[in-house]
Motif scaffolding. Structure first.
Motif, PDB file in Angstrom:
ATOM      1  N   LYS A 292       0.854  -1.197   0.000  1.00 13.76           N
ATOM      2  CA  LYS A 292       0.000   0.000   0.000  1.00 13.76           C
ATOM      3  C   LYS A 292       0.888   1.244   0.000  1.00 13.76           C
ATOM      4  O   LYS A 292       1.809   1.375   0.796  1.00 13.76           O
ATOM      5  CB  LYS A 292      -0.902  -0.013   1.235  1.00 13.76           C
ATOM      6  N   GLY A 293       0.620   2.161  -0.912  1.00 11.85           N
ATOM      7  CA  GLY A 293       1.404   3.383  -1.023  1.00 11.85           C
ATOM      8  C   GLY A 293       2.483   3.322  -2.082  1.00 11.85           C
ATOM      9  O   GLY A 293       3.026   4.359  -2.467  1.00 11.85           O
ATOM     10  N   VAL A 294       2.844   2.125  -2.559  1.00 11.61           N
ATOM     11  CA  VAL A 294       3.830   2.028  -3.638  1.00 11.61           C
ATOM     12  C   VAL A 294       3.291   2.759  -4.871  1.00 11.61           C
ATOM     13  O   VAL A 294       4.014   3.466  -5.565  1.00 11.61           O
ATOM     14  CB  VAL A 294       4.157   0.560  -3.943  1.00 11.61           C
ATOM     15  N   VAL A 295       2.017   2.567  -5.149  1.00  9.82           N
ATOM     16  CA  VAL A 295       1.261   3.449  -6.035  1.00  9.82           C
ATOM     17  C   VAL A 295       0.256   4.155  -5.133  1.00  9.82           C
ATOM     18  O   VAL A 295      -0.543   3.509  -4.449  1.00  9.82           O
ATOM     19  CB  VAL A 295       0.531   2.662  -7.147  1.00  9.82           C
ATOM     20  N   ALA A 296       0.305   5.467  -5.090  1.00  8.22           N
ATOM     21  CA  ALA A 296      -0.520   6.219  -4.147  1.00  8.22           C
ATOM     22  C   ALA A 296      -2.002   6.002  -4.419  1.00  8.22           C
ATOM     23  O   ALA A 296      -2.429   5.842  -5.572  1.00  8.22           O
ATOM     24  CB  ALA A 296      -0.187   7.705  -4.236  1.00  8.22           C
ATOM     25  N   ASP A 297      -2.801   6.017  -3.360  1.00  8.14           N
ATOM     26  CA  ASP A 297      -4.256   5.877  -3.518  1.00  8.14           C
ATOM     27  C   ASP A 297      -4.820   6.973  -4.419  1.00  8.14           C
ATOM     28  O   ASP A 297      -5.816   6.750  -5.119  1.00  8.14           O
ATOM     29  CB  ASP A 297      -4.939   5.937  -2.155  1.00  8.14           C
ATOM     30  N   ALA A 298      -4.206   8.143  -4.406  1.00  4.76           N
ATOM     31  CA  ALA A 298      -4.696   9.266  -5.206  1.00  4.76           C
ATOM     32  C   ALA A 298      -4.214   9.213  -6.650  1.00  4.76           C
ATOM     33  O   ALA A 298      -4.655  10.031  -7.471  1.00  4.76           O
ATOM     34  CB  ALA A 298      -4.261  10.584  -4.566  1.00  4.76           C
ATOM     35  N   ASP A 299      -3.344   8.289  -6.978  1.00  5.83           N
ATOM     36  CA  ASP A 299      -2.835   8.173  -8.350  1.00  5.83           C
ATOM     37  C   ASP A 299      -3.970   7.748  -9.276  1.00  5.83           C
ATOM     38  O   ASP A 299      -4.774   6.875  -8.944  1.00  5.83           O
ATOM     39  CB  ASP A 299      -1.701   7.132  -8.382  1.00  5.83           C
ATOM     40  N   VAL A 300      -4.028   8.330 -10.451  1.00  2.00           N
ATOM     41  CA  VAL A 300      -5.120   8.024 -11.385  1.00  2.00           C
ATOM     42  C   VAL A 300      -5.075   6.574 -11.860  1.00  2.00           C
ATOM     43  O   VAL A 300      -6.078   6.059 -12.371  1.00  2.00           O
ATOM     44  CB  VAL A 300      -5.081   8.976 -12.601  1.00  2.00           C
TER      45      VAL A 300
ATOM     46  N   VAL B  51       1.020   4.079   9.612  1.00  2.00           N
ATOM     47  CA  VAL B  51      -0.116   3.384  10.215  1.00  2.00           C
ATOM     48  C   VAL B  51       0.171   1.896  10.277  1.00  2.00           C
ATOM     49  O   VAL B  51       0.572   1.291   9.276  1.00  2.00           O
ATOM     50  CB  VAL B  51      -1.404   3.650   9.415  1.00  2.00           C
ATOM     51  N   ALA B  52      -0.023   1.309  11.444  1.00  2.00           N
ATOM     52  CA  ALA B  52       0.080  -0.141  11.616  1.00  2.00           C
ATOM     53  C   ALA B  52      -1.322  -0.689  11.841  1.00  2.00           C
ATOM     54  O   ALA B  52      -2.093  -0.127  12.623  1.00  2.00           O
ATOM     55  CB  ALA B  52       0.978  -0.480  12.801  1.00  2.00           C
ATOM     56  N   VAL B  53      -1.642  -1.768  11.148  1.00  2.00           N
ATOM     57  CA  VAL B  53      -2.993  -2.338  11.187  1.00  2.00           C
ATOM     58  C   VAL B  53      -2.924  -3.760  11.722  1.00  2.00           C
ATOM     59  O   VAL B  53      -2.135  -4.576  11.241  1.00  2.00           O
ATOM     60  CB  VAL B  53      -3.637  -2.329   9.788  1.00  2.00           C
TER      61      VAL B  53
ATOM     62  N   ASP C 255       3.907   3.623   4.232  1.00  4.74           N
ATOM     63  CA  ASP C 255       2.883   4.368   4.963  1.00  4.74           C
ATOM     64  C   ASP C 255       2.018   3.449   5.817  1.00  4.74           C
ATOM     65  O   ASP C 255       1.409   3.884   6.789  1.00  4.74           O
ATOM     66  CB  ASP C 255       1.977   5.135   3.992  1.00  4.74           C
ATOM     67  N   LEU C 256       1.937   2.159   5.416  1.00  6.90           N
ATOM     68  CA  LEU C 256       1.088   1.216   6.138  1.00  6.90           C
ATOM     69  C   LEU C 256       1.877  -0.050   6.430  1.00  6.90           C
ATOM     70  O   LEU C 256       2.517  -0.618   5.535  1.00  6.90           O
ATOM     71  CB  LEU C 256      -0.164   0.892   5.312  1.00  6.90           C
TER      72      LEU C 256
ATOM     73  N   ASP D 167      11.133   6.850  13.016  1.00  8.92           N
ATOM     74  CA  ASP D 167      10.906   8.175  12.434  1.00  8.92           C
ATOM     75  C   ASP D 167      10.085   9.014  13.407  1.00  8.92           C
ATOM     76  O   ASP D 167       8.871   9.178  13.239  1.00  8.92           O
ATOM     77  CB  ASP D 167      10.183   8.031  11.092  1.00  8.92           C
ATOM     78  N   PRO D 168      10.734   9.581  14.436  1.00  9.55           N
ATOM     79  CA  PRO D 168       9.990  10.344  15.445  1.00  9.55           C
ATOM     80  C   PRO D 168       9.241  11.536  14.872  1.00  9.55           C
ATOM     81  O   PRO D 168       8.207  11.940  15.421  1.00  9.55           O
ATOM     82  CB  PRO D 168      11.092  10.799  16.412  1.00  9.55           C
ATOM     83  N   ALA D 169       9.733  12.111  13.786  1.00  6.59           N
ATOM     84  CA  ALA D 169       9.079  13.286  13.211  1.00  6.59           C
ATOM     85  C   ALA D 169       7.683  12.941  12.699  1.00  6.59           C
ATOM     86  O   ALA D 169       6.763  13.762  12.798  1.00  6.59           O
ATOM     87  CB  ALA D 169       9.927  13.860  12.079  1.00  6.59           C
ATOM     88  N   ARG D 170       7.513  11.746  12.145  1.00  5.33           N
ATOM     89  CA  ARG D 170       6.198  11.336  11.649  1.00  5.33           C
ATOM     90  C   ARG D 170       5.344  10.724  12.746  1.00  5.33           C
ATOM     91  O   ARG D 170       4.118  10.885  12.747  1.00  5.33           O
ATOM     92  CB  ARG D 170       6.340  10.329  10.499  1.00  5.33           C
ATOM     93  N   GLY D 171       5.950   9.970  13.646  1.00  9.25           N
ATOM     94  CA  GLY D 171       5.159   9.257  14.630  1.00  9.25           C
ATOM     95  C   GLY D 171       4.395   8.120  13.975  1.00  9.25           C
ATOM     96  O   GLY D 171       4.640   7.740  12.828  1.00  9.25           O
ATOM     97  N   ALA D 172       3.428   7.571  14.699  1.00  7.37           N
ATOM     98  CA  ALA D 172       2.704   6.412  14.188  1.00  7.37           C
ATOM     99  C   ALA D 172       1.301   6.365  14.757  1.00  7.37           C
ATOM    100  O   ALA D 172       1.005   6.963  15.799  1.00  7.37           O
ATOM    101  CB  ALA D 172       3.451   5.121  14.535  1.00  7.37           C
ATOM    102  N   LEU D 173       0.462   5.616  14.042  1.00  5.30           N
ATOM    103  CA  LEU D 173      -0.913   5.378  14.484  1.00  5.30           C
ATOM    104  C   LEU D 173      -1.195   3.893  14.330  1.00  5.30           C
ATOM    105  O   LEU D 173      -0.830   3.297  13.305  1.00  5.30           O
ATOM    106  CB  LEU D 173      -1.894   6.206  13.646  1.00  5.30           C
ATOM    107  N   ALA D 174      -1.810   3.300  15.338  1.00  8.78           N
ATOM    108  CA  ALA D 174      -2.138   1.878  15.300  1.00  8.78           C
ATOM    109  C   ALA D 174      -3.644   1.701  15.272  1.00  8.78           C
ATOM    110  O   ALA D 174      -4.351   2.216  16.146  1.00  8.78           O
ATOM    111  CB  ALA D 174      -1.553   1.157  16.515  1.00  8.78           C
ATOM    112  N   PHE D 175      -4.147   1.008  14.246  1.00 11.34           N
ATOM    113  CA  PHE D 175      -5.531   0.564  14.212  1.00 11.34           C
ATOM    114  C   PHE D 175      -5.556  -0.870  14.733  1.00 11.34           C
ATOM    115  O   PHE D 175      -4.923  -1.764  14.149  1.00 11.34           O
ATOM    116  CB  PHE D 175      -6.086   0.589  12.791  1.00 11.34           C
ATOM    117  N   THR D 176      -6.288  -1.098  15.806  1.00  3.39           N
ATOM    118  CA  THR D 176      -6.322  -2.439  16.388  1.00  3.39           C
ATOM    119  C   THR D 176      -7.723  -2.758  16.889  1.00  3.39           C
ATOM    120  O   THR D 176      -8.468  -1.865  17.313  1.00  3.39           O
ATOM    121  CB  THR D 176      -5.324  -2.561  17.550  1.00  3.39           C
TER     122      THR D 176
END
Length: 538
Positions: free
Chosen positions: A235-243, A373-375, A395-396, A419-428
């Motif tokens: 996920k993110g290798v080709v961005a979700d917003a890419d046409v 994001v970690a899922v 990104d994921l 990467d402290p500058a970005r931080g992280a979010l966990a969906f669990t």
């Protein structure tokens, strides 16, 4: 930097030379303390986890992000037993990890039975090599273990090191051989170009090995003007917003309409371990691009390029003709895919899973928070992976090959340290979180920038969907709703709750402004899961 004088020093020197920044683990009283001290002298930090599997997941996650060997340590016996699930994750998710386990010195084996079992035999199915310092020099063991873990396809390695051996004199390790991949064979490139030249409607499927070749992959997709599907780990290798982005590939049903219109498939670094166990059903030529030959390919390739993925992609892009795909057609396929996976029931109490993801990302963007994001594994992973928009590789994070619960929080901790500058979010889910609840204390002690968003429905929702008409005893698939926010507060972090979208947005705003870890305990309406999973998998 000191010269290596002991076996522990030799291991630490090898890890430092390979680029390892941290060792994660739960130490015992044998070799662990010697290795921690030796690593510190080499500039390698030690991160104390609350469970050995979490430590290995942390090491694996940082290895994926950094591209360098992850290292974990544990004590003998129960430590190795506890680490086994993490090692299975590293093996099946192709993460280069070396586990250094406290071992038994040869003299001990004449009488020791306490805590003894055959570590190497237990971990053999999920490790590429099993080595013991004492039976071989420490430097040689380190070089071989790192080399095996980093060699394609990447995976896990075991080194056993007893306390007495750790303190014995040892020489510095030899230089690590280059792990650079060879360029694909010229004949294979020519064969792949012939397949591609005959195709008018190719489709690209990108997998975990494409993460390090995102630039060349995007260039090939743009040159062809074709749809691109990604696996969860890509996920993110080709961005979700890419046409050109057309959805996620699992070998399931939801992406079927994209591949039904293809006359060739370019499989880029997609390891079969990433797919659900369903047979390949598209009778079109496949070009396989991979770091090494697949032992169990999903489809017999018409052409196979093995070696450096980026080099292979550049070779395919040279002179590639634009396909017959139209941008409007790709956009319609992407919209149909999203519509099929919509998960916003608005029927029961709590927030729909899709809206939970969308509100969370909108609030993060509004606050300028751009986390990795970690899922975790579970029913919530489907809306999380579908509706969280990714822009870049990495990104994921997800356990896809093993798909183990208890992954998200330790993975997110490692991402935040990396990467402290970005931080992280966990969906669990609440089930996965409860399996590794102690790592909330790890996050609090470390003070990492981490937001944990818990889908709390007091049920093993994915397993509940699978029960069909079975008459199961009460409590078999659920439990009383836990107060996860209170658990977080008890461990030194910030714990918040949300039962509505407005409360979730407010909680996210507070979490994004915090400097340390925050858990948001979200009441979830799971009623939309069955339809989403049916649409996804068929």
């Amino acid at each position: 930097m000191p010269d290596a004088t002991t076996a522990a020093d030799a291991l630490a020197a090898a890890f430092a030379a390979a680029g390892t920044k941290r060792i994660y683990g739960v130490p015992g009283g044998g070799s662990s303390l010697d290795l921690i001290a030796a690593a510190r002298a080499r500039g390698i930090d030690f991160v104390l986890a609350r469970h050995e599997t979490s430590a290995v997941i942390m090491a694996a996650s940082e290895a994926e992000l950094a591209g360098t060997p992850g290292v974990a340590l544990c004590t003998r016996g129960p430590g190795v037993g506890n680490a086994a699930n993490g090692m299975a994750h590293a093996a099946l998710d192709r993460a280069p990890v070396v586990l250094v386990a406290d071992g038994f010195a040869p003299a001990e084996r004449a009488f020791a039975t306490h805590q003894y079992f055959d570590h190497a035999a237990m971990l053999a199915p999920v490790t590429k090599v099993q080595l013991a310092v004492g039976q071989m020099a420490a430097g040689d063991a380190a070089v071989q273990a790192i080399g095996a873990a980093m060699a394609a396809p990447r995976g896990a390695a075991l080194i056993e090191l007893s306390g007495s051996v750790a303190r014995q004199p040892a020489a510095l390790p030899a230089a690590q051989p280059s792990a650079a991949l060879p360029a694909p064979d010229a004949a294979a490139i020519a064969a792949a170009r012939r397949v591609l030249a005959a195709a008018r409607r190719p489709v690209v499927i990108a997998g975990l090995e494409a993460v390090t070749a995102a630039g060349p992959l995007r260039a090939l997709v743009a040159a062809l003007g074709c749809p691109a599907l990604v696996t969860y780990k890509a996920k993110g290798v080709v961005a979700d917003a890419d046409v050109h982005f057309a959805g996620i590939f699992t070998c399931g049903a939801a992406e079927g309409p994209v591949l039904d219109g293809a006359d060739a498939v370019i499989m880029v670094g997609a390891d079969p371990v990433e797919f659900i166990p369903k047979p390949w059903r598209w009778n079109v030529p496949v070009i396989e691009v991979a770091t090494s030959a697949r032992t169990l390919p999903y489809a017999a390739p018409a052409a196979a390029l093995t070696g450096d993925v980026a080099v292979a992609l550049r070779a395919l892009a040279e002179g590639a003709a634009r396909s017959d795909w139209q941008a409007a057609t790709i956009a319609a396929l992407r919209a149909d895919w999203l519509r099929a996976l919509a998960n916003d029931p608005r029927r029961g109490s709590g927030i729909g899973p899709q809206r939970l993801v969308e509100v969370t990302q909108a609030a993060a963007r509004a606050a300028g928070f751009d986390p990795r994001v970690a899922v975790d594994a579970g029913a919530h992973m489907f809306p999380a992976t579908t509706f969280w928009q990714c822009e870049r590789p990495g990104d994921l994070l997800i356990s896809n090959g093993l798909a183990t619960m208890g992954f998200a929080v330790p993975a997110a901790i490692a991402a935040a340290l990396h990467d402290p500058a970005r931080g992280a979010l966990a969906f669990t889910g609440d089930g996965g979180l409860l399996m590794g609840l102690g790592e909330l204390a790890t996050a609090a002690v470390l003070g990492v920038k981490l937001v944990v968003v818990a889908f709390n429905d007091a049920t093993l929702s994915l397993i509940d969907i699978k029960k069909d008409a079975r008459d199961l005893p009460a409590g078999a698939l659920g439990w009383p709703r836990a107060d996860l926010a209170a658990a977080m507060r008890s461990m030194g972090g910030i714990g918040l709750t949300a039962t509505t979208e407005a409360e979730l947005a407010a909680a996210m705003a507070e979490a994004c402004a915090a400097t340390g870890p925050v858990l948001i305990d979200v009441a979830v309406d799971p009623s939309g899961y069955p339809a989403q999973i049916k649409a996804l998998r068929g």
